[in-house]
Design a protein around this motif. Structure first.
Motif, PDB file in Angstrom:
ATOM      1  N   ALA A  44       0.818  -1.214   0.000  1.00  0.00           N
ATOM      2  CA  ALA A  44       0.000   0.000   0.000  1.00  0.00           C
ATOM      3  C   ALA A  44       0.851   1.264   0.000  1.00  0.00           C
ATOM      4  O   ALA A  44       0.492   2.268  -0.621  1.00  0.00           O
ATOM      5  CB  ALA A  44      -0.939  -0.008   1.209  1.00  0.00           C
ATOM      6  N   PHE A  45       1.994   1.217   0.692  1.00  0.00           N
ATOM      7  CA  PHE A  45       2.844   2.405   0.789  1.00  0.00           C
ATOM      8  C   PHE A  45       3.862   2.506  -0.345  1.00  0.00           C
ATOM      9  O   PHE A  45       4.098   3.587  -0.891  1.00  0.00           O
ATOM     10  CB  PHE A  45       3.591   2.407   2.127  1.00  0.00           C
ATOM     11  N   PHE A  46       4.462   1.374  -0.707  1.00  0.00           N
ATOM     12  CA  PHE A  46       5.627   1.427  -1.592  1.00  0.00           C
ATOM     13  C   PHE A  46       5.433   0.706  -2.924  1.00  0.00           C
ATOM     14  O   PHE A  46       6.347   0.683  -3.744  1.00  0.00           O
ATOM     15  CB  PHE A  46       6.852   0.852  -0.870  1.00  0.00           C
ATOM     16  N   GLY A  47       4.262   0.080  -3.130  1.00  0.00           N
ATOM     17  CA  GLY A  47       4.046  -0.627  -4.389  1.00  0.00           C
ATOM     18  C   GLY A  47       5.031  -1.776  -4.532  1.00  0.00           C
ATOM     19  O   GLY A  47       5.252  -2.553  -3.594  1.00  0.00           O
ATOM     20  N   ASP A  48       5.638  -1.900  -5.700  1.00  0.00           N
ATOM     21  CA  ASP A  48       6.565  -2.995  -5.966  1.00  0.00           C
ATOM     22  C   ASP A  48       8.012  -2.654  -5.612  1.00  0.00           C
ATOM     23  O   ASP A  48       8.909  -3.489  -5.754  1.00  0.00           O
ATOM     24  CB  ASP A  48       6.496  -3.387  -7.450  1.00  0.00           C
ATOM     25  N   SER A  49       8.264  -1.436  -5.171  1.00  0.00           N
ATOM     26  CA  SER A  49       9.646  -1.056  -4.831  1.00  0.00           C
ATOM     27  C   SER A  49      10.038  -1.638  -3.477  1.00  0.00           C
ATOM     28  O   SER A  49       9.179  -1.993  -2.651  1.00  0.00           O
ATOM     29  CB  SER A  49       9.779   0.464  -4.810  1.00  0.00           C
ATOM     30  N   ASP A  50      11.330  -1.719  -3.219  1.00  0.00           N
ATOM     31  CA  ASP A  50      11.863  -2.309  -2.000  1.00  0.00           C
ATOM     32  C   ASP A  50      11.656  -1.334  -0.830  1.00  0.00           C
ATOM     33  O   ASP A  50      12.181  -0.217  -0.843  1.00  0.00           O
ATOM     34  CB  ASP A  50      13.352  -2.618  -2.171  1.00  0.00           C
ATOM     35  N   PRO A  51      10.926  -1.730   0.219  1.00  0.00           N
ATOM     36  CA  PRO A  51      10.666  -0.805   1.325  1.00  0.00           C
ATOM     37  C   PRO A  51      11.783  -0.762   2.373  1.00  0.00           C
ATOM     38  O   PRO A  51      11.754   0.112   3.252  1.00  0.00           O
ATOM     39  CB  PRO A  51       9.381  -1.364   1.932  1.00  0.00           C
ATOM     40  N   ILE A  52      12.716  -1.707   2.319  1.00  0.00           N
ATOM     41  CA  ILE A  52      13.739  -1.780   3.353  1.00  0.00           C
ATOM     42  C   ILE A  52      14.538  -0.478   3.386  1.00  0.00           C
ATOM     43  O   ILE A  52      15.042  -0.002   2.363  1.00  0.00           O
ATOM     44  CB  ILE A  52      14.679  -2.974   3.119  1.00  0.00           C
ATOM     45  N   GLY A  53      14.649   0.094   4.598  1.00  0.00           N
ATOM     46  CA  GLY A  53      15.389   1.339   4.779  1.00  0.00           C
ATOM     47  C   GLY A  53      14.540   2.584   4.646  1.00  0.00           C
ATOM     48  O   GLY A  53      15.020   3.689   4.959  1.00  0.00           O
ATOM     49  N   GLU A  54      13.299   2.454   4.198  1.00  0.00           N
ATOM     50  CA  GLU A  54      12.430   3.621   4.067  1.00  0.00           C
ATOM     51  C   GLU A  54      12.003   4.130   5.453  1.00  0.00           C
ATOM     52  O   GLU A  54      11.852   3.349   6.401  1.00  0.00           O
ATOM     53  CB  GLU A  54      11.186   3.277   3.245  1.00  0.00           C
ATOM     54  N   ILE A  55      11.769   5.428   5.549  1.00  0.00           N
ATOM     55  CA  ILE A  55      11.398   6.054   6.810  1.00  0.00           C
ATOM     56  C   ILE A  55       9.899   6.366   6.802  1.00  0.00           C
ATOM     57  O   ILE A  55       9.379   6.954   5.843  1.00  0.00           O
ATOM     58  CB  ILE A  55      12.197   7.350   7.051  1.00  0.00           C
ATOM     59  N   ILE A  56       9.201   5.960   7.868  1.00  0.00           N
ATOM     60  CA  ILE A  56       7.786   6.283   8.029  1.00  0.00           C
ATOM     61  C   ILE A  56       7.548   6.773   9.450  1.00  0.00           C
ATOM     62  O   ILE A  56       8.412   6.621  10.323  1.00  0.00           O
ATOM     63  CB  ILE A  56       6.862   5.087   7.722  1.00  0.00           C
ATOM     64  N   GLN A  57       6.380   7.353   9.686  1.00  0.00           N
ATOM     65  CA  GLN A  57       6.010   7.807  11.020  1.00  0.00           C
ATOM     66  C   GLN A  57       4.848   6.981  11.549  1.00  0.00           C
ATOM     67  O   GLN A  57       3.932   6.616  10.806  1.00  0.00           O
ATOM     68  CB  GLN A  57       5.616   9.283  11.002  1.00  0.00           C
ATOM     69  N   ILE A  58       4.898   6.689  12.862  1.00  0.00           N
ATOM     70  CA  ILE A  58       3.785   6.021  13.545  1.00  0.00           C
ATOM     71  C   ILE A  58       3.089   7.080  14.379  1.00  0.00           C
ATOM     72  O   ILE A  58       3.663   7.611  15.343  1.00  0.00           O
ATOM     73  CB  ILE A  58       4.280   4.868  14.440  1.00  0.00           C
TER      74      ILE A  58
END
Length: 871
Positions: free
Chosen positions: A235-249
Motif C-alpha cells: 500500500a505504501f511502496f508498491g513494488d519497490s523495495d521498502p527496506i530502509g524507508e522512513i515512516i512515522q507512527i
C-alpha cells in the motif's frame, strides 16, 4: 415348453440341482446345445422322465439369464465382478431416473453441507497452527479474587517479563512483553493510512515464526524500526523495495522499515496485525509511575523444549503475588497461569478462574449438525431403496437361484450405493464451490476448497466410502435377506412390518429437522430479546472519531467550529468509545464501605457535554456542567454503582480516591450497556478529564443528510488535523457487532435447518410418489366405486401426517431440553414460549402436506380406465 405362472414352482431340491449343474457341468465356455447337455445330465443321474421334464422347465425359465452371466459368475475375477456390479448400478440409475434424481440430489445436498461444515471445522481447529511453535506458546494470564468472585485477566503489568526472565528463565525459550492491538496512523510523506499494529519485544518475530519476505527476524533489534505486513508495504511502496524507508507512527515515532512479513492468515490470533514496532519504543513513552498494579499490557511466552506447560504454569503461579503490595493489588490474591496458544481461540471463556469453553461449543454444534444432515440424506437413500424392494425382488430371487451368495448380493448393493455416493460427491463439490462465497460472508471466514491438498481428496474418498456404506447398509442387508423360493413363487409381500423401519426413519428425519427449526427460532428470539434491552443512551446519529493532534489539544475551538456547521447537535470527548471499556480501578473509599471490601469500578474520563452527546438518562441529581467549577472533582455514577456502594441517596456523598482526592457524587444515570449486552451492567464512574480523553463523540442533528454532514465535519477536522485521515465509526454499528457471534450462529443454523427440511421433503416426495404408484389400481377401484379426490387425498396423506406428528412429539422435548441448556449461558435470556414449539410443529405439518399433496392429488386425478388397464 415354458412353466406357466399358475403351476407350482420347483421345490428347493430342483433349485439346488440347477445351481450344482451350472457350477460343475458348465464351468467352461458353453459349446453346443445347452439344452441337450442339461437333459443328458438328468438322464445320467437316472432321474424319472417326468421329473426331468419338470426340472427342464425350470432351466428353460432361467436359461436366458444363465447364458448371459455364466462366464462372469462361474469364472469370476474381482475386476469382472465389480465391473458387472457398476454396470447394473448404472443401468438402474438410468432406468429409474426419478428415484435416482431424488437419491443423488438428497445425498449431494447432505454431502455439500457436511463438506462445508468440515471445511469450517478445519479452519477452526487449525487456528494458530500457522505458527510453528503454537503448541509451546502461551499467554500469561491471572486470576484475581474480588469478593469471592474469581476474575480472569489477560492483561499484565510491564514489570512481569523482567521478573520471569530473572527468576524463572530456565522454563522459557522466549518471554515477550507486548501492547494490545491498536489502530495507529502510519504516514509516509503525504500518504497516511490507519493500520492495526502491536509493539512487541525483539524476539517476537522468531517466536511467532513470521514468514519474512524481506529482512530477518532480528528486524526489531534497532530501537527505531518497524516490520510491515506484505499488504501494508504494498500500500505504501508498491513494488519497490521498502527496506530502509522512513515512516512515522502516529505523531510519536519516526521509524525505519527493517522487514516485510507475509500477511498472517485469517485463522491466526494476529491476523489483523499490519505492523510490528519495538516494545522498547513504546515503553519509552509510558509514564514512570506505572507499577505492578497497572495491568495494561500482555505477556506471551514460549516454553523451553524440555518443559511441560502445566508444570511451568504451576511454577510461575505466585510470581506476581511475591512482588505486589496492598496498594498494587495484593489483597486480590493474584495468581498467574499459562493459557496455551493452541487453546486460546476455542477455550477463551472463564468462570471462577476455570476455562469453561468458548467457541468450542460452536465446533461441537456444527459438527453434530453436519452429521445429522448427512444422516438425513442417507435415510432418504435407505427409504427409497427398501420401498422399491418389490421391484428388485425377482432379480434377487433369480440371482440366488443360480448360485449368488448373500455376500455377493451385499457387495452388489454396496457397489451401487458407492456409485451414487460418488456421483453425489461430485455434485456436492460443485455446490460447495458455488455456495462458499456466501457462506464465508455469513461465517466471517476466508475458507476455500483445498484443491491441491492430497489429504482433502483422501478425506473425500473416505467420505464417499463412509456415506456409501451408511446409505447402502440397510438396503443391502434387507434386500439380500429375501428368500429366493418365496420371491420366485410370487408369494413375497412387504407387509406392514416391512414398512416399519421406513416409518421409523421418516420420524427420525423430521424429528431432527423440527429440532433444528426450533433451535433456530430460539437463537433469533434470544438475540431480539437482548436487542430490546434498554441501552441507557441513544445510539442513533452518534458516531466516534479518534481525537489526534490539534483536535485533541484545541478541543473547545474544534467543538465550536463543528457546532457552527449546523449539522452537529453536540460534541464531547471520552476515554473510550461508549460501547467499550478500557479501564477499571479499585482502592476507592466511601461512607459505609465494609471493612476489607475488595472494590472494583469501571472508570471513564469524559468532557462536560458527554451526557448531552450520548443522551444518557439522569435518574438522580444532575449532569456535568461548565457552570460548576467543582464538577472537576465530581462523579456521575450509574445505578449499579449506587447499589454496589450501598447508597439509598448517593447525591452529595464523598468518595476518597488517591492522595487527598475527594470526589463528590453529583448525579446517577441509568445503567448503560458498555460491554456485552448479555451480561449484567458493571458499577461505573464518570469524571472530568480533558487531557486523557481521546475519543470524539459526535451527535448529528435530526433530519440532516448524513453524507453532507460527514463532509462538513471532515472539512472542520482537516482544518485542525490536515495530516491524519478522517475515520469514523457509527455507534449503532459498533453496538450491533456485539451480537455478531449469535447472529452468525442463527443464520448458519437457519441455513442448515432449511437444507435439512429440503432433504427430508425430498425423501418424503419420493416415498409419496412410490406409494401412489404402488396403489394405482386401488385408487382406480376406489374412484370407480365413487371416491372423490378429497377422499383419496385424505387416504394417501393420512399415514404421512401421522408420522410427522410422532416426529414433532419426539422433537419438542429434545429441543426444549437443549434450548434451555443453551440459554443458561446468558444472564439475560428469553423465556421458552409454547408458541415456538407449536409454530415449528405446524410448519412441519404444512410442509408435509404441500410435499405429499402433489403426488397424491396427481394419482387421485388419473383416469381409472388407465389405472385399471392390465399390465
Amino acid at each position: 415348453m415354458i412353466l406357466k405362472p399358475s403351476e407350482p414352482f420347483p421345490p428347493k431340491s430342483a433349485l439346488r440341482f440347477l445351481r450344482w449343474f451350472l457350477r460343475d457341468e458348465l464351468a467352461e465356455e458353453v459349446e453346443g446345445d445347452l439344452e441337450e447337455k442339461f437333459f443328458q445330465t438328468l438322464k445320467e443321474h437316472s432321474l424319472a422322465r417326468a421329473k426331468c421334464n419338470y426340472w427342464y422347465q425350470v432351466f428353460h425359465y432361467l436359461r436366458p439369464f444363465a447364458i448371459r452371466n455364466l462366464s462372469t459368475l462361474y469364472k469370476p475375477t474381482y475386476y469382472a465382478m465389480y465391473r458387472n456390479y457398476f454396470k447394473i448400478g448404472w443401468r438402474n440409475i438410468l432406468k429409474y431416473k426419478g428415484y435416482s434424481l431424488i437419491n443423488i440430489s438428497g445425498l449431494a445436498v447432505g454431502m455439500a453441507v457436511a463438506t462445508l461444515i468440515g471445511l469450517w471445522l478445519h479452519d477452526e481447529l487449525s487456528f494458530n497452527k500457522y505458527h510453528q511453535n503454537h503448541d509451546r506458546i502461551a499467554w500469561v494470564m491471572q486470576n484475581q479474587d474480588f469478593e469471592g468472585e474469581i476474575q480472569t485477566w489477560w492483561s499484565q503489568a510491564k514489570q512481569l517479563a523482567p521478573e520471569l526472565r530473572e527468576n524463572y528463565g530456565t522454563h522459557f525459550e522466549h518471554i515477550i512483553m507486548a501492547s494490545f492491538q491498536q489502530d495507529r496512523t502510519l504516514r509516509k510523506d503525504d500518504k497516511a493510512l490507519t493500520k492495526t499494529g502491536m509493539f512487541m519485544e525483539v524476539t517476537a518475530p522468531e517466536m511467532l515464526t513470521l514468514q519474512m519476505l524481506s529482512g530477518t527476524w532480528q528486524g526489531l533489534v534497532e530501537p527505531n524500526s518497524v516490520l510491515l505486513s506484505e499488504s501494508t508495504a504494498q500500500a505504501f511502496f508498491g513494488d519497490s523495495d521498502p527496506i530502509g524507508e522512513i515512516i512515522q507512527i502516529a505523531d510519536w515515532f519516526t521509524v525505519k522499515v527493517t522487514g516485510v512479513y507475509e500477511d498472517l492468515p485469517n485463522n491466526s490470533s494476529f491476523a489483523d496485525i499490519e505492523f510490528i514496532a519495538p516494545w522498547e519504543l513504546y515503553e519509552s513513552g509510558l509514564p514512570e509511575w506505572l507499577s505492578w498494579g497497572n495491568s495494561w499490557f500482555q505477556t506471551m511466552v514460549q516454553i523451553a523444549d524440555h518443559a511441560n506447560m502445566d508444570q511451568v504454569s504451576a511454577a510461575i503461579k505466585d510470581a506476581k503475588k511475591k512482588r505486589v503490595n496492598e496498594d498494587e493489588g495484593a489483597r486480590f490474591n493474584p495468581e498467574l497461569f499459562l493459557h496455551p496458544m493452541s487453546r486460546v481461540y476455542l477455550y477463551s471463556d472463564f468462570e471462577q478462574g476455570v476455562s469453561v469453553g468458548g467457541r468450542i461449543q460452536y465446533v461441537w454444534l456444527f459438527g453434530i449438525i453436519g452429521v445429522f444432515v448427512l444422516l438425513l440424506a442417507c435415510i432418504n437413500f435407505m427409504n427409497l431403496s427398501t420401498a422399491r424392494s418389490e421391484k428388485r425382488a425377482k432379480e434377487i430371487g433369480v440371482r440366488k437361484a443360480i448360485g449368488s451368495l448373500r455376500s455377493q448380493l451385499i457387495s452388489q448393493f454396496f457397489t451401487e450405493s458407492m456409485l451414487i455416493a460418488a456421483i453425489s460427491f461430485v455434485v456436492a463439490i460443485l455446490l460447495v464451490w458455488l455456495i462458499l462465497p456466501a457462506f464465508n460472508e455469513v461465517a466471517n471466514k476466508e475458507i476455500s476448497i483445498l484443491w491441491s491438498n492430497p489429504l482433502f481428496w483422501l478425506a473425500g474418498l473416505g467420505f464417499i466410502l463412509l456415506t456409501g456404506m451408511l446409505a447402502g447398509s440397510y438396503p443391502a442387508l434387507y434386500l439380500s435377506s429375501l428368500k429366493a423360493v418365496r420371491v420366485l413363487k410370487g408369494t413375497f409381500r412387504t407387509g406392514r412390518l416391512a414398512a416399519l423401519p421406513r416409518k421409523v426413519l421418516v420420524v427420525t428425519q423430521f424429528a431432527i429437522s423440527v429440532s433444528l427449526i426450533i433451535g433456530t427460532i430460539i437463537v433469533f428470539q434470544q438475540i431480539q430479546f437482548v436487542k430490546d434491552r434498554p441501552i441507557g443512551y441513544d445510539i442513533n446519529r452518534l458516531f466516534t472519531v479518534p481525537a489526534r493532534g490539534e483536535v485533541n489539544q484545541r478541543f473547545d475551538a474544534f467543538r465550536n467550529d463543528l457546532l457552527q456547521t449546523g449539522m452537529v447537535e453536540e460534541v464531547a470527548k471520552s476515554e473510550s468509545p461508549v460501547t467499550q471499556i478500557f479501564v477499571t480501578n479499585s482502592g476507592l473509599d466511601w461512607r459505609g464501605k465494609p471493612a476489607g471490601m475488595q472494590d472494583e469500578f469501571v472508570t471513564m474520563r469524559v468532557t462536560h457535554e458527554f451526557g448531552e452527546t450520548i443522551d444518557w438518562n439522569i435518574v438522580e441529581g444532575r449532569d456535568f456542567s461548565r457552570d460548576f467549577a467543582t464538577d472537576s472533582m465530581g462523579f456521575v455514577i450509574n445505578e449499579a454503582a449506587a447499589e454496589y456502594m450501598g447508597f439509598d441517596d448517593p447525591i452529595g456523598e464523598k468518595v476518597d480516591w488517591g492522595e487527598n482526592e475527594i470526589y463528590t457524587i453529583i448525579g446517577v444515570v441509568e445503567d448503560m450497556i458498555t460491554q456485552s449486552p448479555y451480561a449484567p451492567v458493571r458499577q461505573m464512574i464518570f469524571f472530568i478529564d480533558y487531557d486523557r480523553s481521546d475519543v470524539l463523540n459526535i451527535k448529528l442533528k435530526p433530519d440532516v443528510n448524513t453524507q453532507q454532514a460527514l463532509a462538513d465535519i471532515e472539512a472542520v477536522y482537516k482544518k485542525f488535523d490536515p495530516v491524519n485521515p478522517f475515520e469514523y465509526n457509527f455507534v449503532d454499528e459498533q453496538y450491533a457487532r456485539k451480537f455478531g457471534d449469535e447472529i452468525r450462529v442463527g443464520k448458519l443454523s437457519g441455513f442448515f435447518a432449511m437444507l435439512a427440511i429440503f432433504i427430508s421433503c425430498l425423501g418424503l416426495f419420493g416415498l409419496a410418489s412410490f406409494v401412489a404408484e404402488r396403489r394405482t389400481k386401488e385408487i382406480g377401484i376406489r374412484k370407480v366405486l365413487g371416491a372423490s379426490v378429497a377422499n383419496l387425498w385424505q387416504l394417501l396423506s393420512r399415514d404421512f401426517l401421522g408420522l410427522i406428528l410422532i416426529a414433532c412429539l419426539v422433537a419438542i422435548p429434545l429441543a426444549y431440553y437443549f434450548a434451555r441448556d443453551w440459554l443458561q449461558n446468558y444472564d439475560y435470556r428469553t423465556d421458552l414460549h409454547w408458541w415456538v414449539f407449536a409454530a415449528a410443529a405446524a410448519g412441519a405439518l404444512v410442509i408435509t402436506l404441500l410435499t405429499v399433496s402433489f403426488q397424491t392429488i396427481k394419482a387421485s386425478t388419473v383416469n381409472p380406465v388407465k389405472s385399471l388397464r392390465s399390465e
